[in-house]
Design an enzyme around this catalytic site. Structure first.
Site, PDB file in Angstrom:
ATOM      1  N   ASP A  56       8.059 -60.296  14.938  1.00 23.27           N
ATOM      2  CA  ASP A  56       8.721 -61.450  15.503  1.00 23.27           C
ATOM      3  C   ASP A  56      10.061 -60.953  16.053  1.00 23.27           C
ATOM      4  O   ASP A  56      10.684 -60.092  15.452  1.00 23.27           O
ATOM      5  CB  ASP A  56       8.941 -62.491  14.405  1.00 23.27           C
ATOM      6  CG  ASP A  56       9.128 -63.866  15.026  1.00 23.27           C
ATOM      7  OD1 ASP A  56       9.018 -63.975  16.248  1.00 23.27           O
ATOM      8  OD2 ASP A  56       9.360 -64.821  14.271  1.00 23.27           O
ATOM      9  N   GLU A  79       7.408 -48.206  11.172  1.00 21.11           N
ATOM     10  CA  GLU A  79       8.566 -47.917  12.011  1.00 21.11           C
ATOM     11  C   GLU A  79       9.139 -46.525  11.790  1.00 21.11           C
ATOM     12  O   GLU A  79       9.683 -45.922  12.721  1.00 21.11           O
ATOM     13  CB  GLU A  79       9.663 -48.968  11.797  1.00 21.11           C
ATOM     14  CG  GLU A  79       9.332 -50.344  12.334  1.00 21.11           C
ATOM     15  CD  GLU A  79       8.525 -51.223  11.387  1.00 21.11           C
ATOM     16  OE1 GLU A  79       8.162 -50.735  10.276  1.00 21.11           O
ATOM     17  OE2 GLU A  79       8.263 -52.383  11.717  1.00 21.11           O
ATOM     18  N   HIS A 144      13.791 -65.760   8.602  1.00 23.70           N
ATOM     19  CA  HIS A 144      13.121 -64.626   7.957  1.00 23.70           C
ATOM     20  C   HIS A 144      13.674 -63.334   8.582  1.00 23.70           C
ATOM     21  O   HIS A 144      14.141 -63.343   9.728  1.00 23.70           O
ATOM     22  CB  HIS A 144      11.602 -64.724   8.142  1.00 23.70           C
ATOM     23  CG  HIS A 144      11.133 -64.771   9.554  1.00 23.70           C
ATOM     24  ND1 HIS A 144      11.374 -65.832  10.391  1.00 23.70           N
ATOM     25  CD2 HIS A 144      10.447 -63.872  10.300  1.00 23.70           C
ATOM     26  CE1 HIS A 144      10.857 -65.585  11.570  1.00 23.70           C
ATOM     27  NE2 HIS A 144      10.294 -64.416  11.561  1.00 23.70           N
ATOM     28  N   HIS A 145      13.636 -62.258   7.829  1.00 23.03           N
ATOM     29  CA  HIS A 145      14.230 -60.964   8.189  1.00 23.03           C
ATOM     30  C   HIS A 145      15.770 -60.979   8.147  1.00 23.03           C
ATOM     31  O   HIS A 145      16.396 -60.031   8.635  1.00 23.03           O
ATOM     32  CB  HIS A 145      13.805 -60.486   9.596  1.00 23.03           C
ATOM     33  CG  HIS A 145      12.324 -60.405   9.828  1.00 23.03           C
ATOM     34  ND1 HIS A 145      11.403 -60.357   8.811  1.00 23.03           N
ATOM     35  CD2 HIS A 145      11.595 -60.358  10.977  1.00 23.03           C
ATOM     36  CE1 HIS A 145      10.181 -60.288   9.323  1.00 23.03           C
ATOM     37  NE2 HIS A 145      10.263 -60.291  10.630  1.00 23.03           N
ATOM     38  N   GLY A 443      15.461 -31.992   7.750  1.00 22.01           N
ATOM     39  CA  GLY A 443      14.491 -31.683   6.694  1.00 22.01           C
ATOM     40  C   GLY A 443      13.891 -32.876   5.989  1.00 22.01           C
ATOM     41  O   GLY A 443      13.789 -32.885   4.759  1.00 22.01           O
ATOM     42  N   ASP A 473       0.251 -30.574   1.866  1.00 21.65           N
ATOM     43  CA  ASP A 473      -0.404 -31.787   1.374  1.00 21.65           C
ATOM     44  C   ASP A 473       0.615 -32.824   0.889  1.00 21.65           C
ATOM     45  O   ASP A 473       0.446 -34.026   1.116  1.00 21.65           O
ATOM     46  CB  ASP A 473      -1.422 -31.455   0.282  1.00 21.65           C
ATOM     47  CG  ASP A 473      -0.858 -30.559  -0.830  1.00 21.65           C
ATOM     48  OD1 ASP A 473       0.259 -30.014  -0.667  1.00 21.65           O
ATOM     49  OD2 ASP A 473      -1.522 -30.408  -1.858  1.00 21.65           O
ATOM     50  N   ASN A 500      -1.677 -26.813  -1.184  1.00 19.98           N
ATOM     51  CA  ASN A 500      -1.166 -25.973  -2.286  1.00 19.98           C
ATOM     52  C   ASN A 500      -0.732 -26.835  -3.467  1.00 19.98           C
ATOM     53  O   ASN A 500       0.154 -26.492  -4.221  1.00 19.98           O
ATOM     54  CB  ASN A 500      -0.034 -25.059  -1.795  1.00 19.98           C
ATOM     55  CG  ASN A 500       1.031 -25.838  -1.041  1.00 19.98           C
ATOM     56  OD1 ASN A 500       1.088 -27.071  -1.134  1.00 19.98           O
ATOM     57  ND2 ASN A 500       1.877 -25.146  -0.311  1.00 19.98           N
ATOM     58  N   GLY A 502       0.851 -29.838  -4.047  1.00 21.44           N
ATOM     59  CA  GLY A 502       2.132 -30.488  -4.321  1.00 21.44           C
ATOM     60  C   GLY A 502       3.268 -29.997  -3.454  1.00 21.44           C
ATOM     61  O   GLY A 502       3.063 -29.403  -2.403  1.00 21.44           O
ATOM     62  N   GLU A 506       9.877 -27.635  -3.147  1.00 22.77           N
ATOM     63  CA  GLU A 506      10.663 -28.109  -4.300  1.00 22.77           C
ATOM     64  C   GLU A 506      10.451 -27.186  -5.498  1.00 22.77           C
ATOM     65  O   GLU A 506      11.384 -26.888  -6.237  1.00 22.77           O
ATOM     66  CB  GLU A 506      10.248 -29.520  -4.714  1.00 22.77           C
ATOM     67  CG  GLU A 506       9.943 -30.450  -3.596  1.00 22.77           C
ATOM     68  CD  GLU A 506      11.131 -31.222  -3.089  1.00 22.77           C
ATOM     69  OE1 GLU A 506      12.133 -30.599  -2.723  1.00 22.77           O
ATOM     70  OE2 GLU A 506      11.022 -32.461  -3.032  1.00 22.77           O
TER      71      GLU A 506
END
Lengths: 596, 596
Positions: A56, A79, A144-145, A443, A473, A500, A502, A506
């Site tokens: 909307d 978005e 709304h929004h 990143g 993945d 791999n 995960g 990290e």
């Protein structure tokens, strides 16, 4: 005066004409809807695909977009993905921009991380938010929004943090000027800008007079006397360096569109040239005097030695972020450095604000013309990737990236997700005219799915080659739904999904064996079937478990021709990572300690 | 003094004790890591599940979370979904809060739409962003996840727009006070708050002394003389109305935790009670004197007449947004209205800031005790949903929602996505102790996928019934990946996927036949298999094409028992919509014209 100077002057003249036009009252030109004025400008700037989600407050404008003869509405799943797509599109189109259309509040805020990424990485993206009518914006009802407290300006205030200029269209008399302003800022500075488009103004008519004067991404000419001084200073340093000069290209050489100018410089001078990670493909990686990637202490020793021992470094468009500089380990003294940037120059310690490289580079090339004979003596290590002999059949990073390098072709668009992919691909030379996309500073994992969509659309528009994505993945799960848009638009990317188990980047940074770095394993090879290729005619999916299976696939002509969309699940060990990532993680760990 | 007053005073005393504690120097209590101090507070407040995504800068804190004995790390697919999950969790837990943990920049900005939704809809969510160390925040290097220009405060500035308070933890001496402040604000005002947690401070030790004093969500007592005046005024109006009084409950009756107090009021007074859409389930919908949903001119005529003709309306926790008020069509004069809110009261035109309903309601109930006999005479239309006889076998909205109402059981947690679902379910009474979740003000499509995850976890913690989600195909595509987290955590929601080929709510608002409201059709019944239920033991999926197939499924005991996660693809016509949505769209169209 150079040809480029003339063009720049012409661009400046046009900008002034527009300013004059805004001040004039009399106008007998054709009237157009504000919505169509905006679309006409986008068409002039080469926009052929527009990204976003209906909601909307933007539906009326969407009617105009859908009815536009040359701009295609992509219609994303959400978005954030749309903003990523606009970013990827803009990177491949160059000299153009990406456009994302969202709705008030809920839509625009979902896109904000994508916009911030474009800000950080200097990508020209226009964010248009469809907002309530100008009457409602004055009354501020609890629509709304909204936040329920009448603060209709909260979203704009958030957006301001991540865009270089913003226009809240409020009336017909200033709309065209405002539209031109945010568009010019966007393409001139290669940064995101933001515009709110109220429902009623979309269909308000204004003069089309200004459309006759084109907008330009060319910066204004440099101040001649200062430019002359800068040229002499650089020339003097080059002479003092006895032609032991190297050129180091980086992100802004790509973002601010000086690849052609750099090519002329290095070909005429024969100076050896190296690239920072974010400058990868700014210079043709097969060029005989290109030596590969310099990334501080993470560089291959030979490259490190060559770069750091040069008597003078001509640094073009540098951006010294942690991952782009080997965690700030450049070992190049300022006294041996000349930095050229989009809007300023630095010679050793002296700054010259206002002297931009776009105009400076051709003149510098001209000055340095005669010195090439001596420079040619300096040897440049050949940048090649050798496929190693390994005793087992496991697909290691060490083997994977050099192996892939033989698969690439000229004009391929290659996208690497932050993590093992963006680090792994650094050590591999890409073919001539290849386009390389990665988000090394911002990143944000998941970014490549949207940006691959945008990149593939731009590649098709420009007649480039295949679009090839490398993603883990963990990252793919963030934004996976956007694969459906690739099917919808008949795009044929090749997606290498590195399975791999995960978040491997990290694990290297911290928590190698922690469960929070695990993810649920998906049935990846059925994914495209579920996401829209119901009868299996639009895509193919494969799993490769070992070197042999992958090699066979890469050597298969039908696969390599990218006749349909393809997803390759590449099974890799959970705890393997490319050399560059391992070293970077070690360096990061030192400055960013986690344990007590 | 009431028991609640005593409790409130005790809460006030505790807050003061904490303030005193902050000012004291001497301290011999046990030292704890700041990270563990925060977790101890969350544990005290009943948090058993924490949402978010790992990222550099939050990994150290995640070690503490993973090692915590009672708090479970959920680990979402992306940050927006995580924020939605924290929101859904907080709504079901009540008196508690939801927590979402993200990383610097890329992570926190992805969550921001979810946080803004919690602000708009008044849900207590704490957003913790893991950020670079305090040393790095002073030096501001160009780290990954930064904007490249040293503005380390940009993300906080954006967050400030959507949170009621924020703490940037900067040193150990103020950390505990700051943590307690944002937590108290969050639970006291039922709004999101924001906290940055630098990597080094997570493992810095502080006193645990303050942990002995609990935090409370109870507001301070009202000023006694003013409260007494307000009570007399309301009592007078009730008498003047000759007991022709109705109670109208709304969102804040749920958000500010006065359901028990409202129940006592209506039972003692026997006043008829109605609910706004956002107040659905604030009062038991099977209660004999409950008349159904009042939503201005969209109300069923009998309800509209009953509510608008009453001599006095006691409005409790009202929130008059467009979709919650029939597009602002309440026909109730201010002279006949008493409004009770969380922190203020309004009697006709007179405002009483500071007089909150939590303390006021029990006293009001006491005052009005004797008037019930007369009130009982006023008839209340029975709120029922009758399954209509239709000549064809197509699953229409008209038939679907009443048919579903027989399927619901007490204590079910029912989640309805913005669109056909949130409008369709309004006309259907939910069972006793059912929990209802919808985002009627904020209206961010895709929200229910995350919030269903959070709601289902909270429901399991509290021993509630099944979690049942209604969502359209367009909305599910925005956030679909989060279904994998439900499988991972062995949750067993029933998901009714209304497959009506696109964004039907948008089609009603504008662009009924426009392609921008189309989406790609997915193979929905294979989705859960791909997203983690590889061997098909953890889920079942169904497609129902007609009334008969759906009825048979609903009557199947094994299905109804929700023994595994279930997804039901309900085939519905593209252009069908519930009555309430059709009327709302017509009204919206008038105030928000799209065409020229």
């Amino acid at each position: 005066m150079s040809e480029l100077d003339v063009q720049s002057l012409q661009a400046e003249v046009n900008r002034l004409k527009l300013e004059v036009n805004a001040l004039k009252v009399e106008d007998r030109s054709e009237q157009v809807y504000i919505g169509n004025y905006l679309l006409a400008r986008l068409e002039q700037l080469g926009v052929k695909s527009m990204f976003g989600v209906p909601g909307d407050f933007n539906l009326g404008f969407l009617d105009l977009v859908e009815d536009h003869p040359t701009i295609d509405w992509i219609g994303n799943c959400n978005e954030l993905n749309a903003a990523y797509a606009a970013d990827g599109y803009a990177r491949v189109k160059e000299q153009g921009l990406g456009v994302v259309l969202t709705t008030f509040g809920v839509g625009e805020l979902s896109a904000i991380n994508g916009i911030a990424g474009a800000f950080s990485e200097m990508v020209p993206v226009l964010h248009i938010a469809g907002v309530p009518s100008t009457a409602q914006q004055k009354l501020k009802p609890m629509l709304h929004h909204t936040l329920g407290d009448g603060r209709y300006d909260a979203y704009r205030k958030a957006s301001e943090q991540f865009t270089i200029s913003h226009a809240e269209l409020q009336n017909s008399s200033t709309a065209a000027v405002e539209i031109d302003r945010v568009l010019t800022d966007c393409i001139l500075h290669a940064r995101p800008t933001y515009m709110t488009l109220p429902t009623d103004l979309v269909y308000t008519k204004i003069s089309s007079e200004r459309l006759k004067i084109p907008l330009s991404h060319l910066p204004p000419p440099n101040e001649p006397d200062e430019e002359e001084f800068v040229l002499s200073e650089i020339e003097k340093l080059v002479e003092e360096a006895d032609n032991d000069v190297i050129v180091l290209v980086d992100a802004c050489a790509i973002r601010h569109d000086v690849r052609k100018e750099v090519k002329e410089l290095i070909q005429k001078t024969q100076f050896p040239v190296y690239s920072a990670p974010m400058g990868k493909t700014a210079v043709d990686e097969t060029y005989e005097r290109y030596g590969g990637i310099y990334v501080g202490s993470i560089s291959h020793p030979e490259i490190k030695e060559k770069v750091e021992s040069a008597k003078l470094i001509l640094s073009i468009g540098s951006l010294k972020s942690d991952f782009n500089s080997g965690n700030f380990t450049y070992s190049i003294p300022t006294t041996r450095t000349v930095e050229l940037h989009s809007s300023w120059t630095k010679i050793r310690y002296a700054g010259f604000p206002g002297i931009g490289m776009k105009q400076l580079l051709p003149k510098l090339t001209k000055r340095l013309h005669e010195v090439n004979a001596a420079a040619r003596q300096i040897e440049v290590p050949k940048f090649v990737a050798t496929v190693p002999e390994e005793s087992d059949d496991v697909i290691s990073h060490n083997w994977f990236w050099p192996r892939l390098s033989c698969f690439f072709k000229p004009k391929d668009v290659i996208v690497a997700e932050t993590g093992t992919s963006s680090f792994g691909i650094l050590d591999v030379p890409l073919p001539k005219d290849a386009v390389f996309l990665a988000q090394i500073l911002w990143g944000s994992i998941g970014w490549t799915v949207g940006s691959t969509l945008g990149a593939a659309l731009a590649a098709r528009e420009l007649g480039l080659g295949r679009t090839i994505l490398f993603i883990g993945d963990g990252s793919l799960q963030l934004t996976v739904q956007e694969l459906t848009s690739m099917l919808k638009k008949d795009l044929k990317p090749i997606i290498f999904l590195l399975n791999n188990s995960g978040y491997t980047i990290e694990r290297y940074l911290h928590g190698k064996h922690r469960h929070y770095n695990d993810i649920v394993n998906w049935k990846w090879t059925s994914l495209l079937n579920v996401l829209g290729d119901v009868d299996g005619t639009k895509s193919k999916s494969y799993t490769v478990n070992n070197k042999k299976e992958l090699s066979e696939l890469l050597d298969n002509a039908s696969f390599a021709n990218a006749e349909v969309m393809q997803l390759v699940e590449v099974m890799m060990p959970m705890h393997d990572a490319p050399r560059a990532l391992q070293v970077q993680a070690e360096l990061s760990g030192k400055t960013n300690k986690y344990v007590a």
